[in-house]
Design a protein around this motif. Structure first.
Motif, PDB file in Angstrom:
ATOM      1  N   SER A 454       0.852  -1.248   0.041  1.00  0.00           N
ATOM      2  CA  SER A 454      -0.038   0.123   0.245  1.00  0.00           C
ATOM      3  C   SER A 454       0.937   1.404  -0.110  1.00  0.00           C
ATOM      4  O   SER A 454       2.052   1.219   0.425  1.00  0.00           O
ATOM      5  CB  SER A 454      -0.891   0.023   1.271  1.00  0.00           C
ATOM      6  N   LEU A 455       0.415   2.284  -0.309  1.00  0.00           N
ATOM      7  CA  LEU A 455       0.963   3.734  -0.457  1.00  0.00           C
ATOM      8  C   LEU A 455      -0.069   4.665  -0.115  1.00  0.00           C
ATOM      9  O   LEU A 455      -1.284   4.844  -0.761  1.00  0.00           O
ATOM     10  CB  LEU A 455       1.546   3.972  -2.065  1.00  0.00           C
ATOM     11  N   SER A 456       0.300   5.498   0.788  1.00  0.00           N
ATOM     12  CA  SER A 456      -0.567   6.713   1.330  1.00  0.00           C
ATOM     13  C   SER A 456       0.511   7.804   1.110  1.00  0.00           C
ATOM     14  O   SER A 456       1.628   7.769   1.423  1.00  0.00           O
ATOM     15  CB  SER A 456      -1.003   6.367   2.556  1.00  0.00           C
ATOM     16  N   GLN A 457      -0.246   8.942   0.872  1.00  0.00           N
ATOM     17  CA  GLN A 457       0.190  10.234   0.856  1.00  0.00           C
ATOM     18  C   GLN A 457      -0.738  11.395   1.366  1.00  0.00           C
ATOM     19  O   GLN A 457      -1.795  11.394   1.296  1.00  0.00           O
ATOM     20  CB  GLN A 457       0.514  10.521  -0.825  1.00  0.00           C
ATOM     21  N   ASN A 458      -0.168  12.327   2.207  1.00  0.00           N
ATOM     22  CA  ASN A 458      -0.805  13.436   2.844  1.00  0.00           C
ATOM     23  C   ASN A 458      -0.155  14.729   2.305  1.00  0.00           C
ATOM     24  O   ASN A 458       0.929  14.796   2.603  1.00  0.00           O
ATOM     25  CB  ASN A 458      -0.880  13.307   4.248  1.00  0.00           C
ATOM     26  N   THR A 459      -0.858  15.727   1.695  1.00  0.00           N
ATOM     27  CA  THR A 459      -0.282  16.857   1.286  1.00  0.00           C
ATOM     28  C   THR A 459      -1.206  17.889   1.676  1.00  0.00           C
ATOM     29  O   THR A 459      -2.162  18.178   1.416  1.00  0.00           O
ATOM     30  CB  THR A 459      -0.106  16.777  -0.462  1.00  0.00           C
ATOM     31  N   THR A 460      -0.095  19.003   2.379  1.00  0.00           N
ATOM     32  CA  THR A 460      -0.646  20.283   2.894  1.00  0.00           C
ATOM     33  C   THR A 460      -0.082  21.311   1.979  1.00  0.00           C
ATOM     34  O   THR A 460       0.999  21.389   2.020  1.00  0.00           O
ATOM     35  CB  THR A 460      -0.373  20.419   4.283  1.00  0.00           C
ATOM     36  N   ASN A 461      -1.094  22.338   1.461  1.00  0.00           N
ATOM     37  CA  ASN A 461      -0.642  23.336   0.768  1.00  0.00           C
ATOM     38  C   ASN A 461      -1.308  24.537   1.284  1.00  0.00           C
ATOM     39  O   ASN A 461      -2.300  24.487   1.621  1.00  0.00           O
ATOM     40  CB  ASN A 461      -1.205  23.117  -0.981  1.00  0.00           C
ATOM     41  N   LEU A 462      -0.420  25.704   1.030  1.00  0.00           N
ATOM     42  CA  LEU A 462      -0.895  26.817   1.404  1.00  0.00           C
ATOM     43  C   LEU A 462      -0.637  27.956   0.165  1.00  0.00           C
ATOM     44  O   LEU A 462       0.800  27.887  -0.063  1.00  0.00           O
ATOM     45  CB  LEU A 462      -0.234  27.489   2.447  1.00  0.00           C
ATOM     46  N   ASP A 463      -1.392  28.343  -0.595  1.00  0.00           N
ATOM     47  CA  ASP A 463      -0.901  29.306  -1.594  1.00  0.00           C
ATOM     48  C   ASP A 463      -1.679  30.718  -1.616  1.00  0.00           C
ATOM     49  O   ASP A 463      -2.644  30.910  -1.114  1.00  0.00           O
ATOM     50  CB  ASP A 463      -1.599  28.489  -3.136  1.00  0.00           C
ATOM     51  N   PHE A 464      -0.793  31.601  -2.188  1.00  0.00           N
ATOM     52  CA  PHE A 464      -1.166  33.102  -2.399  1.00  0.00           C
ATOM     53  C   PHE A 464      -1.045  33.524  -3.806  1.00  0.00           C
ATOM     54  O   PHE A 464       0.003  33.228  -4.421  1.00  0.00           O
ATOM     55  CB  PHE A 464      -0.569  33.879  -1.698  1.00  0.00           C
ATOM     56  N   SER A 465      -2.063  34.254  -4.202  1.00  0.00           N
ATOM     57  CA  SER A 465      -1.726  35.051  -5.512  1.00  0.00           C
ATOM     58  C   SER A 465      -2.508  36.265  -5.584  1.00  0.00           C
ATOM     59  O   SER A 465      -3.275  36.485  -5.027  1.00  0.00           O
ATOM     60  CB  SER A 465      -2.210  33.865  -6.589  1.00  0.00           C
ATOM     61  N   LYS A 466      -1.956  37.104  -6.484  1.00  0.00           N
ATOM     62  CA  LYS A 466      -2.579  38.222  -6.778  1.00  0.00           C
ATOM     63  C   LYS A 466      -2.298  38.774  -8.124  1.00  0.00           C
ATOM     64  O   LYS A 466      -1.247  38.686  -8.696  1.00  0.00           O
ATOM     65  CB  LYS A 466      -2.160  39.341  -5.718  1.00  0.00           C
ATOM     66  N   ASN A 467      -3.275  39.490  -8.727  1.00  0.00           N
ATOM     67  CA  ASN A 467      -2.959  39.985 -10.155  1.00  0.00           C
ATOM     68  C   ASN A 467      -2.810  41.476 -10.017  1.00  0.00           C
ATOM     69  O   ASN A 467      -3.933  42.209  -9.316  1.00  0.00           O
ATOM     70  CB  ASN A 467      -4.065  39.845 -11.041  1.00  0.00           C
ATOM     71  N   PHE A 468      -1.678  42.242 -10.296  1.00  0.00           N
ATOM     72  CA  PHE A 468      -1.341  43.875 -10.327  1.00  0.00           C
ATOM     73  C   PHE A 468      -1.934  44.185 -11.696  1.00  0.00           C
ATOM     74  O   PHE A 468      -1.046  44.108 -12.563  1.00  0.00           O
ATOM     75  CB  PHE A 468      -0.013  43.831  -9.648  1.00  0.00           C
TER      76      PHE A 468
END
Length: 875
Positions: A454-468
């Motif tokens: 078996s293979l398990s994977q846990n991924t936590t992301n924090l993303d920021f973006s802005k258009n100028f």
């Protein structure tokens, strides 16, 4: 109380009669209908999507405004004051708040992107072809995507390995709704594609749950991290509501295999394997086999008062085995039996005015059954159990679970934030049936639990973006971080699946005092373990973990309306091999309104999978010369170290591409050339002789950073659309020219011909045909539509067990479909994949192919013509 009741009734009565039904069609600027356009009542979650004719119908409030959105087209808002109206959408403009793979800017579209991206409308493709699995579908609509069913390849019979641009299955990253998808726990050891690689099981995702598939055909490790050397596949799930769609599909394969075969060849007239026997007897002939049925349904409901939704999909798929001509030691050559149940859900709901909560996930339960190699006589046959021999069956129970959730928000000054967590797990459990443990002789059971992984994977992301918007013609800035944990396990089977027993029926623990029984006919010592697939023992068991942390930044700048440039930088640190820093630069120059040039350059990497580092097992390799007992030794084991093999490190790549996009009247075209250099590719070695090492096996092999490769190629996509009165015609040419060279074999002091010899090199180089071109023609008029597709696969050369070339000449496969709209809500489609029943070139009678059949798993595969009928519904 009575007055209140009357008042509430009148309010409801008024609300019902304040609604009205509006309908119409949505077309592009050339008058072609657009399928799958999102149609929503502004400010609500009430919505629908256009059908195959571009038509829509929706109930809305009085004075409502409808919003029409579609990838690559300008968003349109239209008053619903009229009961019926048509909408024309213009190409190449912004699709607000929709982010496509390869760019973190919501302003970017496929047409003006800096890199090649395919957008595949799954609803239209699945309703106009007989392809019922994702891998099969992409094989014929994406230029450089290749996948085949395998046979006699253990686990690869049950999960199809797929590649992009001829690279490994694990060198393409898969996302769902932009979030990293976990890989399969299976590592491919045999077969013609992806040997030594893990990959993502795309067939675990129900096709009916998919809105579109985005394929980024460019290196993207600097944007998305490990695995994105060849590119990225992003699967976008359905989000429509108040609409029930689905289909029932039934089909079967023609058993008339092309070729002249020796009398008595298994699975030719008079000699079809009896599937109710022991795998060594013949039954009645069949005209068709591989009978398949798929039942799929998708439905969405509104959640909350605004734009919230819950969209749910379920699919049931069953397919019988196919049996094709094979050699005497491979009577069960063909594709595996499959029974699969899929579920997928997609959910989002606004929280106040600035936040949105979202979640999506699913489960796939798949049971498969495939024949192993036949045991006709000798020490592996116990005549009292299986007189005349037997063909074991490798069955598996594959369970795939995934769940992702997060929250998105936008600040007053335009910053967007997305916090998410995604968990996925793949479990692969083997049961071997129609088998025996020869060392138990007549006391042996016929079925064993062989364990699995078996293979398990846990991924936590924090993303920021802005258009100028005020910076030149627009600057999009994005940055964020990722923390990922992985866990890989091997669990053992029951003792009889792996143990060798002595003459008293006791597992051998001391070979100096215990001896295994001897076959009275051949005089050979009887082997232990379940035949067909020996089980994992406690010595194979493991539970390994690792984690990684990453930080990235991504910038896109519209310098002017003609010039766009982008850059990305990503740092990643793994707990087991260290850190890596990768970067990417890309540009697009608009030379005219209809012609653009684009290009990119990037570095990339792929971390060795936990399976490649730690997987270990014993197995029996069969070919025409007999059986060989093989140890696949873990990378960190003393046996591996004894051969001078060092720790696995990451693969490193440099990608470059240049291409153009053009619009010429009713034609659109994209042509992109690419160059991919990869150092330290992880491969599986050949078999090293271990008879002098007292390991109780004949040979050993390992995973190594073994070769450097260079891949050059060109992707071509040309499309033509035209409307003639009430008739519509479309033509699309997709093609790929791919040439891979092995620059260096890093065998050190080991013999190169054994380390990675002619045979292993041929399998690596044949991961994709040298070229593949598909021409798709479609015609539609009122209630009728028709389609025909021609796909040409170039020559493929493999090396067989006799060290001779097996040459498969170029072939053209024809698919055809006819569609009939029976009513507004029902459509009947009939057709054929591989209509002319084309097979790869038949090989010689010596039995030295990889899978023991008269063909290897190349080009279009070896099952022949498939005929189907499908009834689709939409309510």
């Amino acid at each position: 109380m009575k007055k209140i009741t009357i008042l509430l009734f009148l309010m409801q009565f008024s609300l019902v009669f304040s609604q009205k039904t509006v309908s119409g069609t949505v077309k592009d600027s050339n008058g072609q209908p657009l399928v799958g356009v999102n149609v929503t009542e502004k400010g609500t979650s009430n919505g629908t999507s256009t059908d195959l004719d571009g038509a829509f119908k929706i109930k809305v409030k009085e004075n409502a405004t409808l919003v029409f959105t579609y990838v690559g087209f300008q968003t349109v808002e239209q008053s619903a004051s009229n009961a019926n109206f048509n909408v024309v959408m213009s190409e190449g403009e912004e699709l607000k708040e929709v982010q496509i793979v390869g760019s973190r800017s919501t302003k970017r579209t496929v047409i003006n992107s800096t890199v090649p991206i395919d957008i595949i409308d799954v609803k239209s493709v699945t309703t106009q072809s007989g392809k019922i699995e994702i891998n099969e579908l992409l094989q014929y609509v994406a230029p450089s995507f290749n996948a085949n069913k395998q046979s006699g390849s253990d686990g690869a019979d049950h999960i199809d390995p797929a590649t992009l641009r001829g690279l490994g299955p694990d060198q393409t990253l898969v996302l769902i709704n932009g979030k990293r998808r976990h890989q399969s726990s299976l590592i491919n050891l045999f077969g013609t594609r992806g040997r030594g690689n893990t990959g993502t099981d795309l067939n675990a995702i129900p096709a009916s749950s998919i809105k579109r598939i985005e394929i980024l055909r460019d290196g993207a490790a600097a944007q998305y991290g490990s695995d994105a050397i060849a590119g990225v596949i992003n699967i976008v799930l359905n989000d429509n509501v108040n609409e029930l769609t689905g289909a029932v599909t039934y089909g079967a394969y023609d058993t008339n295999a092309k070729g002249d075969f020796l009398p008595g060849t298994p699975n030719t007239p008079g000699y079809f394997l009896d599937e109710n026997g022991n795998g060594n007897s013949y039954g009645s002939d069949k005209d068709f086999d591989g009978n398949s049925m798929k039942i799929a349904a998708n439905y969405g409901v509104k959640v909350g008062k605004e734009s919230g939704f819950l969209n749910v999909t379920t699919e049931y798929f069953t397919k019988d085995k196919t049996l094709r001509p094979g050699y005497d030691f491979r009577k069960g050559f063909g594709e595996a039996e499959i029974k699969s149940l899929n579920f997928m859900a997609n959910f989002a709901v606004p929280i106040g005015e600035k936040f949105e909560l979202y979640a999506f996930g699913g489960r796939n339960d798949r049971n498969t059954d495939a024949y192993a190699f036949t045991r006709n006589d000798g020490e592996r046959v116990v005549e009292s159990i299986y007189p005349g021999g037997y063909t074991p069956r490798i069955t598996s129970k594959i369970t795939d679970n995934s769940i992702s959730g997060g929250i998105r928000t936008r600040s007053k000054d335009g910053w967007k934030m997305d916090l998410s967590n995604t968990f996925g797990k793949n479990n692969f459990d083997y049961t071997i049936k129609g088998t025996l443990n020869a060392s138990l002789e007549s006391a042996s059971p016929r079925e064993f639990d062989a364990g699995g992984f078996s293979l398990s994977q846990n991924t936590t992301n924090l993303d920021f973006s802005k258009n100028f918007k005020s910076v030149l013609n627009g600057l999009n800035l994005a940055f964020g971080g990722e923390y990922r944990m992985e866990r890989y396990q091997i669990f053992s089977g029951e003792i009889g699946s792996y143990a060798t027993y002595d003459t008293n029926g006791v597992p051998i623990t001391d070979p100096t005092t215990q001896t295994a029984p001897v076959d009275p006919i051949s005089g050979e010592v009887r082997p232990g373990g379940s035949q067909g697939f020996p089980g994992f023992s406690p010595k194979n068991e493991l539970d390994e973990k690792r984690n990684s942390v990453a930080f990235y930044t991504d910038v896109e700048l519209d310098v002017s309306t003609e010039f766009l440039m982008s850059a990305a930088l990503r740092y990643e640190n793994y707990s087991d091999f260290g850190s890596t820093l990768n970067l990417k630069y890309a540009y697009r120059v608009k030379l005219s309104d209809d012609f653009s040039v684009r290009g990119s350059w990037s570095t990339g990497f792929r971390a060795p999978s936990l399976a490649q580092i730690y997987f270990n097992t014993n197995f029996t390799n069969f070919n025409a010369s007999g059986a060989t007992e093989v140890l696949l030794s873990a990378n960190n084991s003393p046996v591996t170290r004894g051969f001078g093999v060092s720790d696995l490190n990451e693969e490193k790549s440099i990608n470059g591409s240049i291409g153009f996009t053009g619009k010429f009247g009713n034609f659109t075209a994209t042509i992109d050339g690419y160059l991919i250099n990869i150092k330290d590719r992880i491969v599986l070695t050949g078999y090293f002789d271990t008879t002098a090492l007292n390991l109780n096996v004949d040979a050993a092999q390992f995973f190594v950073n073994g070769v450097d490769t260079e891949t050059k190629g060109i992707d071509v996509v040309v499309a033509y659309k035209k409307t003639f009165g009430s008739s519509k015609f479309g033509a699309t040419l997709v093609g790929n020219i791919n040439n891979m060279k092995i620059q260096e074999v890093k065998n050190g002091d080991l013999d190169e011909s054994t380390f990675f010899g002619k045979r292993e090199k041929a399998f690596l180089l044949a991961s994709a045909p040298k070229n593949k071109f598909s021409l798709n023609l479609n015609y539609e008029r009122k209630w009728f539509d028709a389609g025909v597709a021609f796909t040409r696969f170039s020559k493929v050369v493999l090396v067989d067990y006799a060290d001779e070339d097996d040459v498969y000449g170029a072939k053209i496969v024809t698919d055809a479909t006819l569609g009939f709209k029976l009513t507004k809500n029902l459509k009947l489609s009939v057709g054929s994949n591989n209509l002319l029943n084309i097979y790869p070139d038949k090989q010689d009678e010596q039995g030295n192919t990889e899978a023991g059949g008269y063909w290897d798993s190349v080009q279009m595969g070896f099952s022949g013509a498939y005929y189907y009928a499908r009834l689709g519904f939409n309510f």
